[in-house]
Scaffold this motif. Sequence first.
Motif, short mmCIF file in Angstrom:
data_model
loop_
_atom_site.label_atom_id
_atom_site.label_comp_id
_atom_site.label_asym_id
_atom_site.label_seq_id
_atom_site.Cartn_x
_atom_site.Cartn_y
_atom_site.Cartn_z
N SER A 165 0.87 -1.32 0.14
CA SER A 165 0.06 -0.11 -0.23
C SER A 165 1.05 1.23 0.06
N ARG A 166 0.34 2.35 -0.30
CA ARG A 166 0.92 3.60 -0.40
C ARG A 166 0.42 4.50 0.70
N TRP A 167 1.41 5.23 1.46
CA TRP A 167 0.98 6.26 2.51
C TRP A 167 1.78 7.28 2.35
N ALA A 168 1.11 8.73 2.31
CA ALA A 168 1.82 9.78 2.15
C ALA A 168 2.59 9.99 3.47
N LEU A 169 4.03 10.65 3.22
CA LEU A 169 4.62 11.24 4.20
C LEU A 169 4.89 12.42 4.08
N ASP A 170 4.36 13.47 5.13
CA ASP A 170 4.91 14.97 5.25
C ASP A 170 6.27 14.99 5.05
N GLN A 171 6.83 16.05 3.88
CA GLN A 171 8.18 16.07 3.96
C GLN A 171 8.97 16.96 4.96
N ALA A 172 7.84 17.64 6.20
CA ALA A 172 8.39 18.00 7.30
C ALA A 172 8.31 17.12 8.46
N ALA A 173 8.36 15.68 8.16
CA ALA A 173 7.79 15.01 9.18
C ALA A 173 9.23 14.70 10.03
N TYR A 174 8.68 14.26 11.45
CA TYR A 174 9.78 13.75 12.35
C TYR A 174 10.16 12.40 12.04
N VAL A 175 11.56 12.14 11.68
CA VAL A 175 11.85 10.78 11.19
C VAL A 175 13.16 10.59 12.07
N THR A 176 13.19 9.14 12.52
CA THR A 176 14.32 9.02 12.95
C THR A 176 14.89 7.47 12.31
N ALA A 177 16.08 7.13 12.57
CA ALA A 177 16.81 6.06 12.03
C ALA A 177 17.68 5.52 12.83
N THR A 178 17.92 4.15 12.62
CA THR A 178 19.04 3.50 13.44
C THR A 178 19.72 2.55 12.48
N ASN A 179 20.65 1.72 12.82
CA ASN A 179 21.58 0.76 11.90
C ASN A 179 20.35 0.02 11.06
N PRO A 180 20.55 -0.05 9.81
CA PRO A 180 21.93 0.37 8.91
C PRO A 180 21.69 1.77 8.13
N ILE A 181 20.66 2.47 8.56
CA ILE A 181 20.55 3.71 7.81
C ILE A 181 21.74 4.72 8.55
N VAL A 182 21.88 4.73 9.68
CA VAL A 182 22.97 5.35 10.53
C VAL A 182 23.81 4.36 10.95
N SER A 183 24.80 4.72 11.29
CA SER A 183 26.12 3.63 12.03
C SER A 183 25.87 3.88 13.43
N SER A 184 24.66 3.68 14.08
CA SER A 184 24.33 3.49 15.54
C SER A 184 23.31 2.87 15.48
N SER A 185 23.21 2.15 16.77
CA SER A 185 21.84 1.33 17.03
C SER A 185 20.91 2.08 17.96
N GLY A 186 21.25 3.14 18.33
CA GLY A 186 20.33 4.19 18.75
C GLY A 186 19.46 4.85 17.78
N SER A 187 18.64 5.43 18.11
CA SER A 187 17.65 6.51 17.33
C SER A 187 18.36 7.72 17.28
N GLN A 188 18.50 7.92 15.74
CA GLN A 188 18.64 9.55 15.55
C GLN A 188 17.88 10.19 14.54
N ARG A 189 17.78 11.35 14.79
CA ARG A 189 16.80 11.89 13.81
C ARG A 189 17.59 12.38 12.39
N ILE A 190 16.85 12.28 11.47
CA ILE A 190 17.29 12.41 10.15
C ILE A 190 16.25 13.08 9.33
N GLY A 191 16.54 13.91 8.17
CA GLY A 191 15.69 14.54 7.37
C GLY A 191 14.99 13.56 6.46
N VAL A 192 13.66 14.03 5.88
CA VAL A 192 13.20 13.18 5.12
C VAL A 192 14.04 12.86 3.77
#
Length: 228
Positions: A165-192
């Motif tokens: 399915s497809r869900w719209a994501l606001d380009q100003a949304a609050y986004v966090t990522a962990t490994n493997p998107i960032v080199s850390s197992s903790g949550s880090q905020r990233i941009g859309v």
Amino acid sequence: MNADRLRPAALALAAVALAAVLTGCQEGGSAAGPAAPSAPVAGTTAAPGSGGSGGSGGSGGGSGATAAPTVAPVVQKPAAPKTSVPKTSSPKTSVPEPAASSHGVGCVDSPPGPDDVDPDEFALYRIEELDGSTGKVNLVVQHGVWGCASKDSDGVPFVGTGEESRWALDQAAYVTATNPIVSSSGSQRIGVQELIDWVAAHPDSGLVFRYETGDDGAIHRLEQVFAP
């Protein structure tokens, strides 16, 4: 002539009556005769001499003390026997076990059904960019449920079910990522845009995200779930 004959007789009768009255006054001290004995009051005992006649000082009875009223004994009612009321024990209700967490506890080891799907999590496969004027992008996702980890695996798989399915994501949304998107197992905020670039470089990765929508129905909060 008859009146003259009766006059001496009437005078004789009057003299006899007067003599009787004088005699009674001398004997009893008053013109009244002896007092009639009074009836005893119910519930009392008559005092000695109360029924006698002819005392001195003008009283017809003796000077005995008045009897005290007899008090009837109080009959106590027997106490009602105490009856013990049996205590009824409330039926034991089974307390439902807490819901299983999303990381392997209570996992599914068979193809999940619609009731097993977690509505707040999905696997992200691709991102479709839209016209910039909309301020949104489309996330191509698939809902599912956490499966059971195998003995040879360190992590818990997320088993997708149903169609994409497809869900719209606001380009100003609050986004966090962990490994493997960032080199850390903790949550880090990233941009859309950073998320768009990574997904474009790694399509169909199936990373699991937890999301929240806003009033417009678009996703305004997207947090990656760390799965080793």
